[in-house]
Design a protein around this motif. Structure first.
Motif, mmCIF file in Angstrom:
data_model
loop_
_atom_site.group_PDB
_atom_site.id
_atom_site.type_symbol
_atom_site.label_atom_id
_atom_site.label_comp_id
_atom_site.label_asym_id
_atom_site.label_seq_id
_atom_site.Cartn_x
_atom_site.Cartn_y
_atom_site.Cartn_z
ATOM 1 N N GLY A 143 4.379 -1.430 -21.161
ATOM 2 C CA GLY A 143 4.483 -2.490 -20.173
ATOM 3 C C GLY A 143 5.442 -2.219 -19.044
ATOM 4 N N GLY A 144 6.620 -1.681 -19.367
ATOM 5 C CA GLY A 144 7.603 -1.394 -18.327
ATOM 6 C C GLY A 144 7.121 -0.338 -17.355
ATOM 7 N N ASN A 145 6.528 0.718 -17.872
ATOM 8 C CA ASN A 145 6.020 1.776 -17.009
ATOM 9 C C ASN A 145 4.844 1.294 -16.173
ATOM 10 N N ARG A 146 4.057 0.391 -16.725
ATOM 11 C CA ARG A 146 2.923 -0.143 -15.958
ATOM 12 C C ARG A 146 3.393 -0.856 -14.690
ATOM 13 N N VAL A 147 4.532 -1.534 -14.757
ATOM 14 C CA VAL A 147 5.083 -2.200 -13.575
ATOM 15 C C VAL A 147 5.351 -1.178 -12.477
ATOM 16 N N PHE A 148 5.960 -0.045 -12.829
ATOM 17 C CA PHE A 148 6.235 0.998 -11.849
ATOM 18 C C PHE A 148 4.944 1.571 -11.271
ATOM 19 N N VAL A 149 3.943 1.771 -12.110
ATOM 20 C CA VAL A 149 2.665 2.328 -11.657
ATOM 21 C C VAL A 149 1.977 1.366 -10.690
ATOM 22 N N GLU A 150 1.937 0.095 -11.026
ATOM 23 C CA GLU A 150 1.300 -0.889 -10.142
ATOM 24 C C GLU A 150 2.051 -0.978 -8.812
ATOM 25 N N LEU A 151 3.375 -0.977 -8.870
ATOM 26 C CA LEU A 151 4.177 -1.015 -7.657
ATOM 27 C C LEU A 151 3.958 0.242 -6.810
ATOM 28 N N ALA A 152 3.915 1.395 -7.457
ATOM 29 C CA ALA A 152 3.666 2.652 -6.744
ATOM 30 C C ALA A 152 2.304 2.624 -6.054
ATOM 31 N N ASN A 153 1.282 2.122 -6.731
ATOM 32 C CA ASN A 153 -0.056 2.056 -6.143
ATOM 33 C C ASN A 153 -0.096 1.151 -4.916
ATOM 34 N N ILE A 154 0.718 0.117 -4.904
ATOM 35 C CA ILE A 154 0.763 -0.783 -3.746
ATOM 36 C C ILE A 154 1.557 -0.153 -2.600
ATOM 37 N N LEU A 155 2.721 0.411 -2.924
ATOM 38 C CA LEU A 155 3.616 0.928 -1.890
ATOM 39 C C LEU A 155 3.165 2.236 -1.267
ATOM 40 N N VAL A 156 2.316 2.997 -1.942
ATOM 41 C CA VAL A 156 1.935 4.320 -1.445
ATOM 42 C C VAL A 156 1.139 4.231 -0.138
ATOM 43 N N ASP A 157 0.598 3.090 0.174
ATOM 44 C CA ASP A 157 -0.112 2.932 1.449
ATOM 45 C C ASP A 157 0.847 2.937 2.640
#
Length: 58
Positions: free
Chosen positions: A15-29
């Motif tokens: 769960g904790g790592n998923r937060v980073f992954v979702e945030l990374a997917n949003i911010l990478v744009d």
């Protein structure tokens, strides 16, 4: 373009790592994103990352 670097203690499915992954997917744009983690586990993750997110294992 600025860079954001997430440093994780491990990069396995959870769960904790998923937060980073979702945030990374949003911010990478809008930013350069790197996820850095140590080679301390043989467990894999099942996250879906955009190809622009850089993954670095040290």
């Amino acid at each position: 373009m600025s860079k954001i670097c997430f440093i994780l203690p491990q990069f396995k499915t959870g769960g904790g790592n998923r937060v980073f992954v979702e945030l990374a997917n949003i911010l990478v744009d809008e930013r350069d994103i790197e996820i850095i983690y140590p080679k301390n586990s043989l467990e894999k993750n099942s996250f879906s990352l955009k190809k622009e997110v850089k993954i670095i294992s040290i």
